[in-house]
Design a protein around this motif. Structure first.
Motif, PDB file in Angstrom:
ATOM      1  N   GLU A   3       0.838  -1.206   0.000  1.00 53.23           N
ATOM      2  CA  GLU A   3       0.000   0.000   0.000  1.00 53.23           C
ATOM      3  C   GLU A   3       0.870   1.252   0.000  1.00 53.23           C
ATOM      4  O   GLU A   3       1.863   1.336   0.721  1.00 53.23           O
ATOM      5  N   LYS A   4       0.473   2.223  -0.792  1.00 53.81           N
ATOM      6  CA  LYS A   4       1.242   3.462  -0.918  1.00 53.81           C
ATOM      7  C   LYS A   4       0.895   4.437   0.195  1.00 53.81           C
ATOM      8  O   LYS A   4      -0.214   4.411   0.738  1.00 53.81           O
ATOM      9  N   GLN A   5       1.852   5.288   0.527  1.00 58.19           N
ATOM     10  CA  GLN A   5       1.593   6.363   1.471  1.00 58.19           C
ATOM     11  C   GLN A   5       0.560   7.322   0.863  1.00 58.19           C
ATOM     12  O   GLN A   5       0.602   7.599  -0.338  1.00 58.19           O
ATOM     13  N   THR A   8       2.314  11.194  -0.432  1.00 61.70           N
ATOM     14  CA  THR A   8       3.461  11.131  -1.339  1.00 61.70           C
ATOM     15  C   THR A   8       3.355  10.024  -2.368  1.00 61.70           C
ATOM     16  O   THR A   8       4.091  10.034  -3.360  1.00 61.70           O
ATOM     17  N   GLN A   9       2.473   9.044  -2.123  1.00 61.46           N
ATOM     18  CA  GLN A   9       2.336   7.863  -2.988  1.00 61.46           C
ATOM     19  C   GLN A   9       3.619   7.038  -3.047  1.00 61.46           C
ATOM     20  O   GLN A   9       3.900   6.359  -4.037  1.00 61.46           O
ATOM     21  N   LEU A  10       4.421   7.096  -1.993  1.00 55.71           N
ATOM     22  CA  LEU A  10       5.626   6.294  -1.902  1.00 55.71           C
ATOM     23  C   LEU A  10       5.307   4.940  -1.269  1.00 55.71           C
ATOM     24  O   LEU A  10       4.325   4.794  -0.541  1.00 55.71           O
ATOM     25  N   SER A  11       6.170   3.978  -1.528  1.00 60.27           N
ATOM     26  CA  SER A  11       6.133   2.693  -0.828  1.00 60.27           C
ATOM     27  C   SER A  11       7.576   2.231  -0.653  1.00 60.27           C
ATOM     28  O   SER A  11       8.508   2.828  -1.201  1.00 60.27           O
ATOM     29  N   SER A  12       7.782   1.158   0.067  1.00 58.98           N
ATOM     30  CA  SER A  12       9.139   0.654   0.279  1.00 58.98           C
ATOM     31  C   SER A  12       9.757   0.137  -1.014  1.00 58.98           C
ATOM     32  O   SER A  12      10.951  -0.176  -1.052  1.00 58.98           O
ATOM     33  N   GLU A  13       8.975   0.063  -2.067  1.00 58.65           N
ATOM     34  CA  GLU A  13       9.508  -0.335  -3.370  1.00 58.65           C
ATOM     35  C   GLU A  13      10.504   0.680  -3.930  1.00 58.65           C
ATOM     36  O   GLU A  13      11.215   0.380  -4.891  1.00 58.65           O
ATOM     37  N   ILE A  14      10.581   1.874  -3.325  1.00 55.57           N
ATOM     38  CA  ILE A  14      11.605   2.826  -3.760  1.00 55.57           C
ATOM     39  C   ILE A  14      13.002   2.255  -3.513  1.00 55.57           C
ATOM     40  O   ILE A  14      13.962   2.631  -4.184  1.00 55.57           O
ATOM     41  N   ASP A  15      13.136   1.382  -2.517  1.00 57.21           N
ATOM     42  CA  ASP A  15      14.358   0.615  -2.282  1.00 57.21           C
ATOM     43  C   ASP A  15      15.591   1.500  -2.106  1.00 57.21           C
ATOM     44  O   ASP A  15      16.629   1.277  -2.713  1.00 57.21           O
ATOM     45  N   THR A  16      15.481   2.517  -1.263  1.00 58.43           N
ATOM     46  CA  THR A  16      16.635   3.340  -0.920  1.00 58.43           C
ATOM     47  C   THR A  16      16.417   3.957   0.447  1.00 58.43           C
ATOM     48  O   THR A  16      15.276   4.193   0.854  1.00 58.43           O
ATOM     49  N   ASP A  17      17.511   4.226   1.146  1.00 55.01           N
ATOM     50  CA  ASP A  17      17.388   4.929   2.421  1.00 55.01           C
ATOM     51  C   ASP A  17      17.899   6.361   2.324  1.00 55.01           C
ATOM     52  O   ASP A  17      18.074   7.029   3.336  1.00 55.01           O
ATOM     53  N   TRP A  41       8.536   8.568 -10.275  1.00 56.45           N
ATOM     54  CA  TRP A  41       7.823   7.708  -9.338  1.00 56.45           C
ATOM     55  C   TRP A  41       6.374   8.138  -9.155  1.00 56.45           C
ATOM     56  O   TRP A  41       5.461   7.385  -9.454  1.00 56.45           O
ATOM     57  N   ALA A  42       6.149   9.351  -8.654  1.00 60.71           N
ATOM     58  CA  ALA A  42       4.776   9.789  -8.396  1.00 60.71           C
ATOM     59  C   ALA A  42       4.690  11.307  -8.452  1.00 60.71           C
ATOM     60  O   ALA A  42       5.699  12.008  -8.337  1.00 60.71           O
ATOM     61  N   PHE A  43       3.481  11.815  -8.628  1.00 62.17           N
ATOM     62  CA  PHE A  43       3.236  13.256  -8.542  1.00 62.17           C
ATOM     63  C   PHE A  43       1.810  13.430  -8.041  1.00 62.17           C
ATOM     64  O   PHE A  43       0.855  13.294  -8.794  1.00 62.17           O
ATOM     65  N   ASN A  44       1.691  13.670  -6.745  1.00 62.19           N
ATOM     66  CA  ASN A  44       0.387  13.844  -6.117  1.00 62.19           C
ATOM     67  C   ASN A  44       0.423  15.100  -5.253  1.00 62.19           C
ATOM     68  O   ASN A  44       1.282  15.232  -4.391  1.00 62.19           O
ATOM     69  N   GLU A  76       7.554  12.379   7.400  1.00 62.71           N
ATOM     70  CA  GLU A  76       6.920  11.229   8.059  1.00 62.71           C
ATOM     71  C   GLU A  76       6.718  10.067   7.082  1.00 62.71           C
ATOM     72  O   GLU A  76       6.969   8.904   7.418  1.00 62.71           O
ATOM     73  N   GLU A  77       6.284  10.383   5.877  1.00 60.31           N
ATOM     74  CA  GLU A  77       6.016   9.308   4.927  1.00 60.31           C
ATOM     75  C   GLU A  77       7.311   8.735   4.344  1.00 60.31           C
ATOM     76  O   GLU A  77       7.359   7.551   4.004  1.00 60.31           O
ATOM     77  N   LEU A  78       8.360   9.546   4.255  1.00 62.10           N
ATOM     78  CA  LEU A  78       9.666   8.996   3.884  1.00 62.10           C
ATOM     79  C   LEU A  78      10.147   8.008   4.943  1.00 62.10           C
ATOM     80  O   LEU A  78      10.652   6.929   4.621  1.00 62.10           O
ATOM     81  N   ASN A  79       9.982   8.375   6.198  1.00 63.82           N
ATOM     82  CA  ASN A  79      10.340   7.461   7.276  1.00 63.82           C
ATOM     83  C   ASN A  79       9.531   6.170   7.188  1.00 63.82           C
ATOM     84  O   ASN A  79      10.072   5.072   7.407  1.00 63.82           O
ATOM     85  N   ASN A  80       8.275   6.286   6.861  1.00 59.93           N
ATOM     86  CA  ASN A  80       7.404   5.110   6.793  1.00 59.93           C
ATOM     87  C   ASN A  80       7.846   4.102   5.733  1.00 59.93           C
ATOM     88  O   ASN A  80       7.514   2.913   5.839  1.00 59.93           O
ATOM     89  N   VAL A  81       8.559   4.580   4.699  1.00 59.63           N
ATOM     90  CA  VAL A  81       8.960   3.661   3.622  1.00 59.63           C
ATOM     91  C   VAL A  81      10.452   3.317   3.701  1.00 59.63           C
ATOM     92  O   VAL A  81      11.028   2.797   2.752  1.00 59.63           O
TER      93      VAL A  81
END
Length: 238
Positions: A3-5, A8-17, A41-44, A76-81
């Motif tokens: 599920e995406k944030q 930001t529409q991010l998920s852990s699939e970004i695969d970077t820290d 990746w996304a634009f929301n 917050e959403e970057l931290n979440n992913v």
């Protein structure tokens, strides 16, 4: 699929820290000119993101819009992913007369003159960057302006000139709107954070002129913008 944030529409699939956050979505496009293997990746809403590589390091770049609330949501959403290192690359107004246009201002700490961070921690809690990232900034940009900056919530209040004069006398070197939120939330979420700012307004200069010149690509400020983005990339890929 994970599920995406929501914002930001991010998920852990970004695969970077590693992440760079910027205010303006247009600045996302500028940093991609310095990177390889770019993937949109996304634009929301105000959150535009891309993934790319710099010196074989995978890095997310995302815009957060203007102000602490939207920046805070982004952090917050970057931290979440799974992001662990976040560098803000933005613009600032100088708070001292000897800081020229296009010079880089790097925050060693922040006066928390915003509303959001007070919802996280009391006023006496400091907003400070990652020592690790700050040390790397000094390695790559020893001639930048280092000092305390002030994060505030608006440009058009009636007492702005009075407030700026007060903080200038206290040695504050620059002002922005997002660094306090980045550093406070970052500390609460165990993130490494840093803020690199490009000066676009001389102290006691005209704000509208400075911001418009940045938008229109004034040479000094455009050079400062690229230098600030490259510095962030160098630090994250060290």
């Amino acid at each position: 699929m994970e599920e995406k944030q929501p914002h930001t529409q991010l998920s852990s699939e970004i695969d970077t820290d590693n992440a760079i956050i910027v205010g303006d979505p247009a600045r996302v496009d500028k940093v991609t000119e310095l990177m390889d293997n770019i993937r949109s990746w996304a634009f929301n809403r105000e959150y535009k993101s891309v993934i790319g590589e710099y010196r074989h390091t995978r890095i997310l770049v995302m815009s957060t819009g203007i102000g602490a609330p939207s920046a805070g949501i982004g952090v917050e959403e970057l931290n979440n992913v799974g992001v662990k290192n976040i560098i803000r690359v933005g613009s600032a107004g100088a708070m001292q007369k000897d800081i020229g246009l296009g010079e880089l201002i790097i925050g060693e700490g922040v006066v928390r003159d915003d509303g959001l961070t007070q919802k996280y921690v009391p006023d006496i809690y400091p907003a400070i960057p990652s020592f690790k990232l700050l040390s790397l900034a000094r390695k790559y940009a020893p001639d930048a302006i280092y000092g305390i900056i002030r994060s505030h919530d608006g440009f058009y209040m009636d007492d702005n000139a009075k407030n700026e004069a007060f903080w200038s006398e206290k040695g504050i070197v620059g002002a922005d709107m997002e660094s306090g939120a980045l550093m406070v939330i970052g500390r609460q979420r165990h993130l490494e954070t840093l803020s690199i700012l490009n000066n676009v307004v001389l102290y006691e200069g005209d704000l509208s002129t400075g911001v418009n010149n940045l938008v229109n690509g004034d040479d000094l400020m455009a050079q400062g913008e690229i230098a600030s983005l490259k510095l962030a990339l160098d630090i994250l890929s060290d």
